[in-house]
Design an enzyme around this catalytic site. Structure first.
Site, PDB file in Angstrom:
ATOM      1  N   LEU A  52      30.295  33.738  34.379  1.00 28.24           N
ATOM      2  CA  LEU A  52      30.624  35.556  34.738  1.00 28.24           C
ATOM      3  C   LEU A  52      29.659  35.294  35.234  1.00 28.24           C
ATOM      4  CD1 LEU A  52      33.290  36.709  33.132  1.00 28.24           C
ATOM      5  CD2 LEU A  52      33.579  35.538  35.200  1.00 28.24           C
ATOM      6  N   ASP A  53      28.711  36.781  36.089  1.00 26.20           N
ATOM      7  CA  ASP A  53      27.647  36.638  36.788  1.00 26.20           C
ATOM      8  C   ASP A  53      26.897  38.191  36.389  1.00 26.20           C
ATOM      9  OD1 ASP A  53      27.025  34.705  38.773  1.00 26.20           O
ATOM     10  OD2 ASP A  53      27.858  35.707  39.720  1.00 26.20           O
TER      11      ASP A  53
END
EC number: 5.4.99.25
Length: 349
Positions: A40-41
């Site tokens: 996940l960013d």
């Protein structure tokens, strides 16, 4: 060293990277083998599944499963409900995508499948929607493409992952809760720990299972493949190419594998495909047995090797090559024609 083999579902906050979460979980648990399933960013929150110990070997299996997100799309113009829903239908099914510039993979055209795209709410230029998609789908790119089809353009404003495979948002725990659970565990209170720690076989609830015999365990432990003789039972109806979980008769997960044949063909496998039968069946005390007839070879000519007499050897090259060791008259070292390396037999009395 810790001996944790399972999963912890972290509710990732905005800010840190997924690899930073790995490091923090490693420090909290004391388990050196830690990895996350689906990066996940930093600006994205939600379900981040952490694999610990031997469960890190199962990351690829979970990563291949579908994922679910809730996102906010910001359009550059106002649209009505029907217009948005109509465009969403165009993006349901298999679509083409090019990963964004800032991504961990090469920017090549790929095909991904959108299983479900649901419009939840609209407010001016903001569109709230839920998407269930194939692993490897970029929601940021999806928002950009939807805005392009709408005509005015658009971009992703918010994103939260709500499910990864069988792990959903209801199983999430904050980093503080994880830290508290392990601190209490070290003090003898495992109640919170048991609530957050998920065993490895949880991910195989919907997978077909192959139960093997105890006699096959040693070979499997050394990396051997599984053959029909070692199988006790199969649950479900796995097809060729399906991933299966391998269990012992005591319901212990010991391996995963890929089916090489369909389940209904597993007991029809042949080790040797017989071309010719060279023995015949007979009857012995009422029981079938395999016997050889006494005269089965009578019609087959047998070529025997030519025997060479000792006298015929003398004077030949073979005789010369031996050095005539057994003949004193020809310079041999033996006694009475025998090599000195042999003992004389005692005379019979």
């Amino acid at each position: 060293m810790s001996n944790l083999n399972g999963f912890i579902v972290v509710d990732k906050p905005k800010g840190p990277t997924s690899h930073q979460i790995d490091s923090w979980i490693r420090d909290i648990t004391g388990e050196p083998r830690v990895g996350h399933i689906g990066t996940l960013d930093p600006g994205v929150s939600g379900v981040l599944v952490m694999a610990l110990g031997k469960a890190t070997k199962l990351i690829d299996i979970v990563h291949r499963e579908s994922k679910e997100y809730v996102s906010v799309l910001r359009t550059y113009d106002k649209y009505d409900y029907d217009s948005i829903k109509s465009v969403f239908k165009e993006f349901t099914g298999k679509i083409y995508q090019i990963p964004p510039v800032r991504s961990a993979v090469s920017r090549e055209l790929r095909i991904r499948e959108i299983y479900n795209l649901e419009l939840l709410e609209m407010d001016e230029k903001l569109v709230l929607f839920k998407v269930c998609c194939e692993s490897g789908t970029y929601i940021r790119t999806l928002c950009t493409d939807i805005g392009y089809v709408l005509g005015s353009g658009g971009q992703m404003a918010e994103l939260r992952r709500t499910r990864t495979g069988p792990f959903d948002e209801s199983m999430c725990h904050t980093l503080q809760e994880v830290s508290d659970a392990f601190k209490l565990k070290s003090m003898g209170n495992e109640k919170l720990f048991k609530n957050i720690f998920i065993p490895m076989d949880f991910i195989f609830i919907k997978y077909p299972k192959v139960i093997v015999k105890e006699t096959a365990l040693k070979n499997i432990a050394h990396g051997s493949d599984i053959y029909p003789a070692g199988i006790h039972a199969i649950t479900g109806s796995p097809k060729k190419g399906d991933v299966v979980a391998v269990y012992t008769e005591k319901n212990e997960l010991i391996a995963t594998g890929t089916m090489m044949v369909n389940a209904d063909e597993i007991y029809d496998l042949k080790v040797i495909d017989i071309d010719n039968v060279l023995i015949e069946t007979g009857d012995n005390d009422g029981k079938d047995s395999l016997v050889r007839k006494d005269n089965r070879w009578k019609d087959i000519p047998v070529q025997k090797p030519e025997r060479k007499l000792h006298g015929n050897l003398q004077g030949s090259q073979e005789w010369k090559d031996t050095g005539n060791r057994g003949n004193p008259k020809r310079g041999g070292t033996g006694s009475k024609g025998f090599s000195s390396g042999f003992r004389k037999r005692k005379a019979k009395r």
